[in-house]
Design an enzyme around this catalytic site. Sequence first.
Site, PDB file in Angstrom:
ATOM      1  N   GLY A 133      -9.081   3.504  -1.918  1.00 39.78           N
ATOM      2  CA  GLY A 133      -9.289   2.189  -1.343  1.00 39.78           C
ATOM      3  C   GLY A 133      -8.011   1.414  -1.129  1.00 39.78           C
ATOM      4  N   CYS A 134      -6.892   2.126  -1.092  1.00 36.86           N
ATOM      5  CA  CYS A 134      -5.642   1.430  -0.834  1.00 36.86           C
ATOM      6  C   CYS A 134      -5.334   1.600   0.643  1.00 36.86           C
ATOM      7  CB  CYS A 134      -4.535   2.070  -1.663  1.00 36.86           C
ATOM      8  SG  CYS A 134      -3.557   0.850  -2.504  1.00 36.86           S
ATOM      9  N   VAL A 135      -4.880   0.518   1.281  1.00 32.80           N
ATOM     10  CA  VAL A 135      -4.574   0.627   2.701  1.00 32.80           C
ATOM     11  C   VAL A 135      -3.328   1.477   2.913  1.00 32.80           C
ATOM     12  CG1 VAL A 135      -4.474  -0.680   4.822  1.00 32.80           C
ATOM     13  CG2 VAL A 135      -5.444  -1.722   2.820  1.00 32.80           C
ATOM     14  N   SER A 136      -2.447   1.484   1.905  1.00 34.27           N
ATOM     15  CA  SER A 136      -1.315   2.404   1.951  1.00 34.27           C
ATOM     16  C   SER A 136      -1.613   3.508   0.935  1.00 34.27           C
ATOM     17  CB  SER A 136      -0.035   1.662   1.581  1.00 34.27           C
ATOM     18  OG  SER A 136      -0.265   0.859   0.452  1.00 34.27           O
TER      19      SER A 136
END
Lengths: 349, 400
Positions: A133-136
């Site tokens: 769930g991390c955009v990066s």
Amino acid sequence: MSAMAMAMVSCPSSSCSLARGYLSTSEVHHQLCVTGLLLRRTTLPCRLVTHASVGIQQAQAVRGRDWGLGASASAAQVQETAEEELPSKLREVVQLFQGVAEQRARYQQLLYYGQKLAPLAKEFCTPENKVQGCVSQVWVVCKLRDDGRMYFEADSDSALTKGLAALLVEGLSGATPVEILKVSPTFMEKLGLQQSLTPSRSNGFLNMLRLMQKKTLEAYMGSTAAPSSSSPSPDAPEKEPEAIESKPKAESAEITTVKDSITSKLTERLSPVELEVEDVSHQHAGHAGAPRGSSETHFNVKVISEAFQGLSLVKRHRLIYGLLQEELQNGLHALSLITKTPAEVSDKP
Amino acid sequence: MQEVHGYKLVYLDNAATSQKPASVLKALRDYYEGYNANVHRGVHALSAKATDEYELARKKVADFINSPSDRDVVFTRNASEAINLVAYTWGLTNLKEGDEIVLSVAEHHSNLVPWQLVSQKTGAVLRFVDLTSEETLDLEQLKGLLNERTKLVSTFHVSNVLGCINPIADIVEWAHAVGAKVLVDACQSVPHMAVDVQALGADFLVASSHKMCGPTGMGFLWGKSEILESMPPFLGGGEMIVDVFLDRSTYASPPSRFEAGTPAIGEAIGLGAAVDYLNRIGMDRIHEYEMELSKYLYESLSKIPSVKIYGPPAGSNGERRASLCAFNVEGIHATDLSTFLDQQHGIAVRSGHHCTQPLHRYLGINASARASLYFYNTTDEVDTFINGLKDTIDFFSAFK
């Protein structure tokens, strides 16, 4: 181990079932659900309050709840502030950020932390270590050392996220598992980095903290639960007890092994005349791409099936990889494939 | 004027969702305050008025896209639901093993995943059109993929990442020649230009209300009458039936057949008000202005060294691209850019994969940042964005 040590465990998954804590006079039997993974019943000499929590409000409400004996002892603990609950190094980091008046300077400070972070070896950038769930992309590795304390390493492709990861690594490394599990995300507000506390897909910082806490819990449970356990030595990754592994397949009889699920999927979809599935992970243990201590990462697979008729070699391999997407995302690293039609086999002298 | 983190808000994330004019908010309020009642069910005055306004909204949408009949417009929750509707009704009854569905590598997840589900259930095969070196759809390849097994071509009108515009009328011609139907994902086109379903000749068209100044929770499927007529129900329940017995029911005609249960009445009326609002300005006027903006944004962004913009160049009048730019700055992660732009400049852009993971994989990147404009943005705001971006780049470059 203190009999009155109290730790709060939050399950980041809103879909996990509520765990109950039962108390007897000196020990606790409990089933713990960590993001939906069912772990063994364990006996711990300390008292754990467990619950499934999505919101911070709930977490704080449950913190002081008394599940059994010693009502007066827990009442005092309810008053603890988030900051007092922080391991000392994390408290220092928070204070450092609070001392920086200007927002832009705080970002500079964050980037500086990130720069100092040692890069993570490629072999540790695995799905298990990845913060969901991390955009990066962020990876976190943790280790429970002989001194009973947790040590972390992390990396990210985004500079700000790397800074946040570095912050957590700096603040949590060297703390005890119990200290780490007690950390509530509310300290993030004090950093002044406008980090949201909403548990959501895009909340990298929160998810990072959760992953570190989850890994801490697993390492901690693994080291206390396994009968012949000793803390894993950093120099012998292959010998790490399986209890620390987060893969669900090792824990419950109902969940099949990777070998079983490969066999059943290929059988169901390709109706093979002949099928061989061989786990050769031991031949690859220790090299880049094989997560420490795991088996079922490398397989030799031989399939003889009419389903390959008319398909090029590339398409046959793609077909098989397509059927095994789930396994490939959960630790299966490589397949060595032999794909033939029955006619091709009988053509051979 | 809204403030974000102490800076004046510059909203450049319109491809994700648009802001709403006062008339739309008023329409919602008027409904809920004045005549909130269930539609199609009552004979009393409030219900009659709600029904009238709801059906009037349908007519407004139908006229907006030049549909031959308002019965051809099905209200859904959003465009994603509209595509799923087609996939689960038309798709499951008409597709069989070996049939082919042509998509592209640049589709939004909502125009990919439903077809993956259909393919798994029916054995139909998915074929994908790649990009040219200019990062537009490879139309020659598309033509080459069409054959007698092709049953559907489903693609975007305007790409939400590449900004490129597909020649839908041509694609429809080629597809129909082999007996295939065409579904158009018009989410990024209907809000920004006049879209005429009859001129395009497509068989299905989907769009979302919230991207065109309307409320969320509302979208629509447009389909050719005879096709909608042939489709079985999607969701079952009230509204979509004629007679109901214990063990069986008969179903209503389209569009009711596909609108089970109480609809988002206020939201549909809100969408109608949005259509009115856009019509008052004029879609051609909006489109012309946006072409100017598109050119200005593209050119300003191109001038910054180490910026890579995805998709084709803007064209001399800005006609080859929509007014959006997905881009990356060499050496700086898209998330860092958008976080800093927000925190230190109050500029809202999006970072991530914009619901196009396969496209990003195809382009060989993990994420991109995207600035997307609408008719209420100005060149001044573009300037603010560019200056903010330069400052952001300087800040992060200092740490390299």
